[in-house]
Structure formats: structure tokens, C-alpha cells
Motif scaffolding. Structure first.
Motif, mmCIF file in Angstrom:
data_model
loop_
_atom_site.group_PDB
_atom_site.id
_atom_site.type_symbol
_atom_site.label_atom_id
_atom_site.label_comp_id
_atom_site.label_asym_id
_atom_site.label_seq_id
_atom_site.Cartn_x
_atom_site.Cartn_y
_atom_site.Cartn_z
ATOM 1 N N ALA A 1 -6.880 54.306 -28.588
ATOM 2 C CA ALA A 1 -6.233 54.749 -29.824
ATOM 3 C C ALA A 1 -5.879 56.229 -29.751
ATOM 4 C CB ALA A 1 -7.139 54.463 -31.024
ATOM 5 N N VAL A 2 -6.802 57.041 -29.248
ATOM 6 C CA VAL A 2 -6.550 58.482 -29.123
ATOM 7 C C VAL A 2 -5.464 58.730 -28.076
ATOM 8 C CG1 VAL A 2 -7.560 60.699 -28.436
ATOM 9 C CG2 VAL A 2 -8.843 59.150 -29.933
ATOM 10 N N TYR A 3 -5.536 58.019 -26.957
ATOM 11 C CA TYR A 3 -4.575 58.213 -25.865
ATOM 12 C C TYR A 3 -3.152 57.866 -26.296
ATOM 13 C CZ TYR A 3 -2.914 57.934 -20.977
ATOM 14 O OH TYR A 3 -2.258 58.116 -19.790
ATOM 15 N N GLN A 4 -3.013 56.840 -27.109
ATOM 16 C CA GLN A 4 -1.682 56.365 -27.491
ATOM 17 C C GLN A 4 -1.146 56.965 -28.789
ATOM 18 O OE1 GLN A 4 -1.529 52.095 -27.618
ATOM 19 N NE2 GLN A 4 -2.279 51.865 -25.535
ATOM 20 N N MET A 5 -1.908 57.794 -29.474
ATOM 21 C CA MET A 5 -1.448 58.254 -30.791
ATOM 22 C C MET A 5 -0.207 59.136 -30.723
ATOM 23 S SD MET A 5 -4.113 61.011 -32.285
ATOM 24 C CE MET A 5 -4.056 62.709 -31.733
ATOM 25 N N GLY A 6 0.160 59.639 -29.565
ATOM 26 C CA GLY A 6 1.388 60.421 -29.411
ATOM 27 C C GLY A 6 2.595 59.573 -29.051
ATOM 28 N N GLU A 7 2.387 58.276 -28.896
ATOM 29 C CA GLU A 7 3.492 57.367 -28.583
ATOM 30 C C GLU A 7 4.313 57.113 -29.842
ATOM 31 O OE1 GLU A 7 4.130 56.637 -25.578
ATOM 32 O OE2 GLU A 7 2.243 56.736 -24.484
ATOM 33 N N ARG A 8 5.563 56.733 -29.639
ATOM 34 C CA ARG A 8 6.461 56.456 -30.771
ATOM 35 C C ARG A 8 7.128 55.109 -30.553
ATOM 36 N NH1 ARG A 8 7.937 60.568 -33.995
ATOM 37 N NH2 ARG A 8 10.127 60.001 -33.980
ATOM 38 N N LEU A 9 7.342 54.394 -31.642
ATOM 39 C CA LEU A 9 7.884 53.038 -31.550
ATOM 40 C C LEU A 9 9.194 52.971 -30.773
ATOM 41 C CD1 LEU A 9 7.215 51.573 -35.103
ATOM 42 C CD2 LEU A 9 5.894 51.242 -33.015
ATOM 43 N N ASP A 10 9.975 54.042 -30.810
ATOM 44 C CA ASP A 10 11.268 54.051 -30.121
ATOM 45 C C ASP A 10 11.163 54.429 -28.643
ATOM 46 O OD1 ASP A 10 10.708 56.763 -30.335
ATOM 47 O OD2 ASP A 10 12.437 57.214 -31.627
ATOM 48 N N GLY A 11 9.945 54.634 -28.143
ATOM 49 C CA GLY A 11 9.742 54.927 -26.720
ATOM 50 C C GLY A 11 9.908 56.381 -26.329
ATOM 51 N N THR A 12 10.034 57.271 -27.301
ATOM 52 C CA THR A 12 10.235 58.686 -26.989
ATOM 53 C C THR A 12 8.939 59.489 -27.015
ATOM 54 O OG1 THR A 12 10.691 59.253 -29.300
ATOM 55 C CG2 THR A 12 12.586 58.653 -27.916
ATOM 56 N N GLY A 13 7.813 58.843 -27.232
ATOM 57 C CA GLY A 13 6.548 59.561 -27.376
ATOM 58 C C GLY A 13 5.882 59.915 -26.064
ATOM 59 N N GLN A 14 4.646 60.359 -26.197
ATOM 60 C CA GLN A 14 3.846 60.795 -25.059
ATOM 61 C C GLN A 14 2.511 60.060 -25.077
ATOM 62 O OE1 GLN A 14 4.784 62.952 -22.710
ATOM 63 N NE2 GLN A 14 6.754 63.383 -23.667
ATOM 64 N N PRO A 15 1.836 59.843 -23.987
ATOM 65 C CA PRO A 15 2.166 60.326 -22.651
ATOM 66 C C PRO A 15 2.916 59.307 -21.781
ATOM 67 C CG PRO A 15 -0.119 59.650 -22.682
ATOM 68 C CD PRO A 15 0.439 59.421 -24.079
ATOM 69 N N ARG A 16 2.955 58.030 -22.224
ATOM 70 C CA ARG A 16 3.515 57.011 -21.324
ATOM 71 C C ARG A 16 4.827 56.411 -21.791
ATOM 72 N NH1 ARG A 16 -1.043 52.864 -20.339
ATOM 73 N NH2 ARG A 16 -1.405 53.203 -22.520
ATOM 74 N N LYS A 17 5.383 56.918 -22.873
ATOM 75 C CA LYS A 17 6.663 56.437 -23.410
ATOM 76 C C LYS A 17 6.611 54.940 -23.742
ATOM 77 C CE LYS A 17 9.376 60.225 -21.929
ATOM 78 N NZ LYS A 17 8.933 61.147 -22.937
ATOM 79 N N LEU A 18 5.481 54.511 -24.300
ATOM 80 C CA LEU A 18 5.355 53.124 -24.742
ATOM 81 C C LEU A 18 6.270 52.915 -25.939
ATOM 82 C CD1 LEU A 18 1.455 52.731 -24.640
ATOM 83 C CD2 LEU A 18 3.110 52.086 -22.871
ATOM 84 N N ARG A 19 6.639 51.656 -26.177
ATOM 85 C CA ARG A 19 7.485 51.369 -27.337
ATOM 86 C C ARG A 19 7.002 50.108 -28.025
ATOM 87 N NH1 ARG A 19 12.870 51.373 -27.089
ATOM 88 N NH2 ARG A 19 13.172 52.929 -25.514
ATOM 89 N N GLY A 20 7.271 50.044 -29.323
ATOM 90 C CA GLY A 20 6.983 48.852 -30.116
ATOM 91 C C GLY A 20 5.568 48.340 -29.988
ATOM 92 N N ASP A 21 5.455 47.033 -29.703
ATOM 93 C CA ASP A 21 4.164 46.368 -29.631
ATOM 94 C C ASP A 21 3.315 46.779 -28.434
ATOM 95 O OD1 ASP A 21 4.631 45.027 -31.983
ATOM 96 O OD2 ASP A 21 5.401 43.225 -31.011
ATOM 97 N N GLU A 22 3.862 47.580 -27.537
ATOM 98 C CA GLU A 22 3.049 48.109 -26.429
ATOM 99 C C GLU A 22 2.008 49.101 -26.953
ATOM 100 O OE1 GLU A 22 6.219 48.131 -22.723
ATOM 101 O OE2 GLU A 22 6.238 49.828 -24.119
ATOM 102 N N ILE A 23 2.245 49.632 -28.137
ATOM 103 C CA ILE A 23 1.345 50.601 -28.757
ATOM 104 C C ILE A 23 0.364 49.835 -29.641
ATOM 105 C CG2 ILE A 23 1.197 52.673 -30.192
ATOM 106 C CD1 ILE A 23 4.272 53.024 -29.573
ATOM 107 N N THR A 24 -0.920 50.113 -29.477
ATOM 108 C CA THR A 24 -1.918 49.399 -30.272
ATOM 109 C C THR A 24 -1.755 49.732 -31.754
ATOM 110 O OG1 THR A 24 -3.607 51.125 -30.155
ATOM 111 C CG2 THR A 24 -3.581 49.493 -28.350
ATOM 112 N N PRO A 25 -2.106 48.780 -32.626
ATOM 113 C CA PRO A 25 -2.008 49.047 -34.071
ATOM 114 C C PRO A 25 -2.801 50.287 -34.509
ATOM 115 C CG PRO A 25 -2.255 46.705 -33.699
ATOM 116 C CD PRO A 25 -2.465 47.380 -32.359
ATOM 117 N N ASN A 26 -3.988 50.474 -33.954
ATOM 118 C CA ASN A 26 -4.785 51.646 -34.332
ATOM 119 C C ASN A 26 -4.082 52.939 -33.928
ATOM 120 O OD1 ASN A 26 -6.938 50.318 -35.578
ATOM 121 N ND2 ASN A 26 -7.949 49.953 -33.631
#
Length: 188
Positions: free
Chosen positions: A83-108
Motif C-alpha cells: 500500500a505504501v509502495y503503490q500510493m504514488g501510482e495513478r490510475l492513468d499510469g503516470t504515477g510513481q514508482p512503477r507506472k501502474l494503472r487501473g486495477d494494477e493498483i491495490t485498493p488500499n
């Protein structure tokens, strides 16, 4: 007091969203530990009053990676490190650190992303004043990078309750100087 603000806002969100006890506890712990990675970011970058260069911004954006390294070996029994690692991700894939998008990002992590951005917006920085909660929520509503359902849940919390949570966190951080080292960075 960024972590304290996040924890207070998470508490309010937990009362408005239908979350399992496991998710509530994950969010509480993750909010409390969300800024631990900033310990490894050079202090001068965290306290810089001017605009960060792209290189400096890149280093600050590594904080979630550093946090994940610290937290991954701790036995939480909950998905706090992710949850902490992914909190900088954004649904549109422009976030950090891995550029995850949509459902790739955990709900938390999606919840933490909204809370983190909100808390950053309402907090004064050396280069700008803090926003009013209603203004911050309005900007989050327009941003496609955040989960709209979570932003809607945040918008349903009375502004008075959000202001009280922020003030409570500010008071707590004034009493706890040890919390200020990791929390001094711009979270945006």
C-alpha cells in the motif's frame, strides 16, 4: 505532520467507506508509516524552498521505493508495504514508482493516494499556502489519476470534520519533533 494528517483523514474515510477490518488496519498502519522512505532522501531536497530540478524531483520520488525496502521484511500480517509502495501510482499510469494503472493498483494504495494528495494540498508549504478542504477535494474530483469513488467518499466528509482532523494532526506533530524529519518533504 503529514503522516499524522494522513492517519486522521484515513480514520474519517474508514467511517464512510465499506471496508473490511483488515483493510482498515492496513490503511491505519500504512498512513502512519507512509513517509518513512523520506528518511533516505537528502534533507536539503525535503526542505528546499524553490522548485525542484527534474533530478531532485526524481530523487524525492524514490521515497516509496525506500519505504518498501524498509517495510517489506517487517511482519505486519497485512499488505502495508504494498500500500505504501503503490500510493504514488495513478490510475492513468503516470504515477510513481512503477507506472501502474487501473486495477494494477491495490485498493488500499488508491485510498492512500487520494489521502496523500489531499493532505499535501491542505498543508502549507514554503512556496504556497495550504488549500481549504473543499478546494482540495474539488481539484481531486477533476483529476483522472485518482479513484473517483474514493474522492466522492472524501467529499462526503463534512469540511468541519476534515479541518478538525487536520488541526488535530498539526497539534500532535508540534508535540512530536521526531515525526518532523520524515514529514518535512513536499508530498506532491
Amino acid at each position: 505532520g503529514h503522516s499524522q494528517k494522513m492517519e486522521q483523514v484515513v480514520e474519517l474515510l474508514c467511517t464512510t467507506m465499506e471496508l473490511s477490518n483488515e483493510n482498515k488496519e492496513t490503511l491505519r498502519l500504512a498512513a502512519r508509516l507512509s513517509q518513512v522512505g523520506k528518511i533516505f532522501v537528502p534533507h536539503q531536497l525535503l526542505t528546499k524552498t524553490g522548485k525542484l530540478t527534474p533530478e531532485e524531483q526524481s530523487e524525492v520520488m524514490r521515497a516509496p521505493e525506500y519505504a518498501h525496502r524498509v517495510l517489506q521484511d517487517l511482519q505486519f500480517g497485512l499488505p502495508v508495504p504494498d500500500a505504501v509502495y503503490q500510493m504514488g501510482e495513478r490510475l492513468d499510469g503516470t504515477g510513481q514508482p512503477r507506472k501502474l494503472r487501473g486495477d494494477e493498483i491495490t485498493p488500499n494504495a488508491r485510498i492512500l493516494a487520494v489521502v496523500n494528495a489531499f493532505c499535501a494540498m491542505v498543508s502549507p508549504r514554503s512556496y504556497r499556502a495550504g488549500m481549504q478542504p473543499e478546494e482540495a477535494v474539488g481539484l481531486l474530483m477533476k483529476d483522472q489519476g485518482f479513484d473517483n469513488e474514493i474522492v466522492i467518499a472524501l467529499s462526503q466528509i463534512p469540511a468541519v470534520a476534515l479541518q478538525k482532523a487536520i488541526a488535530t494532526a498539526d497539534e500532535a506533530s508540534k508535540k512530536s519533533p521526531s515525526s518532523q524529519a520524515a514529514d518535512s518533504a513536499p508530498a506532491e
